[in-house]
Write an enzyme that holds these catalytic residues in place. Structure first.
Site, mmCIF file in Angstrom:
data_model
loop_
_atom_site.group_PDB
_atom_site.id
_atom_site.type_symbol
_atom_site.label_atom_id
_atom_site.label_comp_id
_atom_site.label_asym_id
_atom_site.label_seq_id
_atom_site.Cartn_x
_atom_site.Cartn_y
_atom_site.Cartn_z
ATOM 1 C CG ASP A 222 -2.211 0.833 0.943
ATOM 2 O OD1 ASP A 222 -2.156 1.721 0.075
ATOM 3 O OD2 ASP A 222 -3.239 0.623 1.614
HETATM 4 C C1 NOJ Z 1 -4.121 3.821 0.126
HETATM 5 C C2 NOJ Z 1 -5.273 2.873 0.253
HETATM 6 O O1 NOJ Z 1 -5.205 2.200 1.485
HETATM 7 C C3 NOJ Z 1 -5.342 1.847 -0.863
HETATM 8 O O2 NOJ Z 1 -6.532 1.122 -0.731
HETATM 9 C C4 NOJ Z 1 -5.236 2.505 -2.192
HETATM 10 O O3 NOJ Z 1 -5.331 1.540 -3.215
HETATM 11 C C5 NOJ Z 1 -3.915 3.245 -2.274
HETATM 12 N N1 NOJ Z 1 -3.871 4.255 -1.235
HETATM 13 C C6 NOJ Z 1 -3.693 3.912 -3.636
HETATM 14 O O4 NOJ Z 1 -4.533 4.961 -3.808
#
Ligand code: NOJ
Length: 747
Positions: free
Chosen positions: A289
């Site tokens: 993430d």
């Molecule tokens: C953080 C989020 O937790 C995740 O779900 C997302 O895909 C990413 N950012 C990218 O935007």
């Protein structure tokens, strides 16, 4: 916006053109594996690492940006993927730059959070889960994939398959709710919808099951927080939807932010290697993430970024999202021997394999196509499906008979901050959805109740304390026969980073509702939110409650269809609806405890598991949802009293009758209880469901097969499987199902 600035683009292009001696492409080898092997053999360590580096455009960021400009890295093959670059023209520009300027001309992978639609915004995932309609969910994701692919995208960071049992956590809106069995079926439907049957088709994109794992278990519902989950709960509750997604062919997974048993998921070898690769045979790749590897410094399990990179990479995390860990340290780690080359080849090879399977080496521009992108703007078929999704996702929680509203001879007061709120109606993560393309509830009802027959007042906002609009709301109500109050959450109150401790309808909205109630006119509460909000004291004030969640582009027409009876509500909750925040976490598949609440009455002896200020029961159980018709379930039958391992499945059947006066759909649910286990077992678990349509007066037999495998769980000896003994079966239309029978699983 460009991903990083192109300030240094020209010199880099120039240098790349002068110095890059691109080797001639070999004759096309037979298989993806061969092509990957051939390419890896020609790559430097830095180029392999490049495949594992992902940077973001500065639009749609969900965290701090890493600092450097990426153009020089792109030019040397140092970036494998970009996120948040949208649109056929933008993706083409960056694809061309990467391919033309890098030595091996390896195409980029473009990813984005396509969570509930791209241009046509569908109801939030929690809402479509409430449809219990796997075909609809799959079709919706296929529409999302079609639109996203036309915009040059190859990859969505969806589905979110986190089981979530705490509505304080804003991200409950992005998932399927609390149940493992239903969540697994929905995970598969979403993966099928995004990826289709052929990844090389121009209307498919890669799915990414996230957040691996147990992100939904963050303590106290606080986003990004820690978890405390036993391996048993992990395996029984949180992991199965990921396994289901992998079995459906999900090519990628995203590691969760949280730690799990002391190790952040970004470096959790138990999850990323043992379970995912060794037990499930996953062949794809795992992305972190946002800066998940860097965050290990804050978690406190790595002292510096190099160590964090080492731990993550060895654990099985393949791609670094918007971090600098792999870009800065991975090549050095490989050269020093701290990380084996075989691991680098496996990770880079998995990314390259995905690119080959998507057909990017054959035509890197096959998806992004400006003409096709234009054609994929909300087209009538997509909008029609989005409207149908709204009709099937809304959940009717209460109706004293006021709904459906007649369309003739009625004046409606439509009041509330969400009645005409195009942006909020889309909810969290709205891709390229545009407020100008949203049809609001006000717009849709104005078609049905023209002119003065629809009296609109915003009343207030969802937050703050401004009550100046109350007078106009009262005035609108005064001249109407019925009030529709559209209250709930703005989009900024739902999704990532929106944990709440107070789940009352926020701001001045509750006071507005009380004022509307005081007019004496019947009030229909139209609740638009990304999660259950507390209604125990609200429901007595209103004649009906229709939960519309955040319904997306076609929310207005879909809701109008339901309010007026052009469609019959058929959504059922996939998250238990608490009475109060104090009951959370509350979910139907709980354990019995040694002192369960007595089934009825108020015993003298108070020493059982209970509250002194609230019933244990929720306001509405999991699986609950009303309709404008009524259904009766009876004649529960089991095909046998004994289920033999290796023998024929046991069949549970029930007769479902529409006893009302209009056609409708019922969600028939099968629950099972394992009476005695080597470990304590939940009081009931969903093991089957069917959504069926019945005309008024029509009856249908519904049956569910049950096999020993359906009864498996993580046993005391840490193996997975069923245990012989007695089982109870419950069938009904929510988790309180009362029709019951029993069978025995033989040795
Ligand atoms: C953080 C989020 O937790 C995740 O779900 C997302 O895909 C990413 N950012 C990218 O935007």
């Amino acid at each position: 916006m460009l991903p990083r600035s192109l300030r240094c683009c020209l010199p880099v292009c120039f240098l790349a053109a002068v110095f890059a001696a691109a080797p001639a492409a070999p004759a096309t080898p037979a298989s993806v594996d061969d092509r990957v092997r051939d390419l890896l053999a020609r790559m430097t360590v830095e180029e392999k690492v490049g495949q594992l580096v992902q940077y973001s455009s500065q639009e749609d960021m969900t965290g701090p940006a890493s600092s450097s400009s990426i153009a020089p890295q792109l030019a040397v093959g140092g970036v494998g993927s970009l996120l948040n670059v949208k649109g056929a023209a933008e993706t083409r520009k960056w694809q061309k730059f990467a391919i033309d300027s890098s030595r091996l001309h390896i195409p980029l992978l473009f990813g984005l959070d396509v969570i509930h639609g791209y241009r046509t915004i569908f109801p939030v995932p929690l809402a479509t889960a409430c449809s219990w309609d796997m075909a609809l969910i799959e079709q919706a994701e296929h529409v999302a994939a079609t639109e996203a692919a036309a915009s040059g995208l190859h990859w969505t960071f969806a589905p979110m398959v986190d089981i979530a049992r705490d509505p304080r956590w804003g991200r409950v809106a992005e998932g399927a709710g609390e149940d493992t069995y239903l969540g697994s079926a929905i995970a598969q439907a979403r993966v099928r919808g995004f990826q289709g049957g052929d990844l090389a088709a121009p209307d498919t994109i890669l799915a990414c099951a996230k957040h691996f794992a147990a992100y939904g278990a963050v303590q106290a519902g606080r986003d990004y927080y820690t978890t405390d989950v036993t391996e048993r709960v992990l395996r029984d509750v949180y992991l199965p939807p990921f396994h289901a997604a992998v079995e459906a062919g999900a090519v990628t997974l995203m590691a969760a932010f949280n730690d799990l048993d002391g190790t952040p998921c970004s470096a959790n070898a138990f999850l990323l290697d043992r379970v995912l690769r060794q037990e499930w045979g996953f062949q794809g790749f795992v992305v972190s993430d946002w800066q998940g590897i860097l965050e290990m410094l804050e978690h406190g399990n790595a002292g510096d970024l190099r160590e964090a990179a080492r731990q993550s990479f060895l654990a099985g995390l393949d791609m670094d999202m918007e971090g600098e860990a792999y870009a800065r340290h991975l090549a050095g780690l490989v050269r020093s021997g701290a990380v084996p080359m075989a691991r680098l080849d496996a990770a880079a090879g998995a990314v390259l394999a995905a690119k080959f399977r998507l057909g990017l080496f054959d035509d890197p521009y096959r998806r992004g196509d400006e003409a096709r992108e234009k054609a994929a703007r909300p087209v009538p078929e997509h909008l029609a499906l989005a409207r149908e999704a709204v009709r099937r996702s809304c959940v009717l929680l209460k109706n004293n008979g006021i709904l459906p509203l007649p369309t003739a001879g009625l004046t409606v007061a439509l009041v509330g901050p969400l009645a005409d709120a195009a942006a909020d109606q889309m909810g969290c993560w709205n891709g390229e959805g545009r407020p100008g393309e949203v049809v609001t509830v006000r717009q849709a009802l104005a078609e049905i109740y023209p002119g003065a027959r629809l009296r609109y007042a915003e009343g207030c906002r969802t937050t703050g304390d401004d009550r100046r609009g109350f007078a106009a709301a009262r005035a609108a109500a005064a001249g109407a026969d019925v009030i529709v109050a559209a209250l709930g959450e703005a989009k900024s109150q739902s999704g990532e980073t929106t944990s709440r401790t107070n789940l009352d309808i926020s701001g001045p909205q509750l006071d507005l509702l009380r004022e509307l109630h005081a007019t004496g006119k019947p009030v229909v509460l139209l609740l638009m939110s990304g999660r259950p909000l507390m209604l125990e004291t609200v429901e007595p004030l209103v004649a009906a409650v229709l939960v519309a969640w955040h319904p997306g582009t076609m929310g207005g027409p879909g809701i109008a269809d339901l309010l007026t009876g052009a469609a019959n509500p058929s959504g059922h909750l996939t998250l238990t609806w608490p009475r109060s925040v104090g009951q959370i976490p509350i979910f139907y598949a709980h354990k019995n405890s040694g002192r369960p609440a007595p089934k009825s009455g108020h015993p003298e002896d108070p020493y059982y598991s209970r509250y002194i200020d609230s019933p244990n029961t929720p306001l509405h159980p999991f699986g609950f949802g009303l309709s404008y018709t009524r259904f009766a379930l009876d004649r529960l039958r089991l095909s046998a009293a004994l289920l033999q391992p290796g023998g024929a499945p046991l069949t549970v059947s029930v007769r479902v009758r529409n006893t009302g006066t209009r056609a409708g759909e019922e969600v028939v649910q099968l629950y099972v209880r394992d009476r005695v286990g080597s470990v304590t077992r939940p009081v009931r678990e969903l093991k089957g469901f069917r959504k069926i349509a019945l005309a008024a007066g029509e009856a249908q037999d519904v049956s569910f097969p049950l096999t020993p495998a359906d009864l498996g769980f993580w046993r005391a000896d840490q193996t997975f499987g069923p245990e012989p003994g007695e089982f109870e079966v419950f069938v009904g239309d929510d988790a309180d199902a009362t029709l019951t029978a029993a069978f025995t699983l033989a040795q």
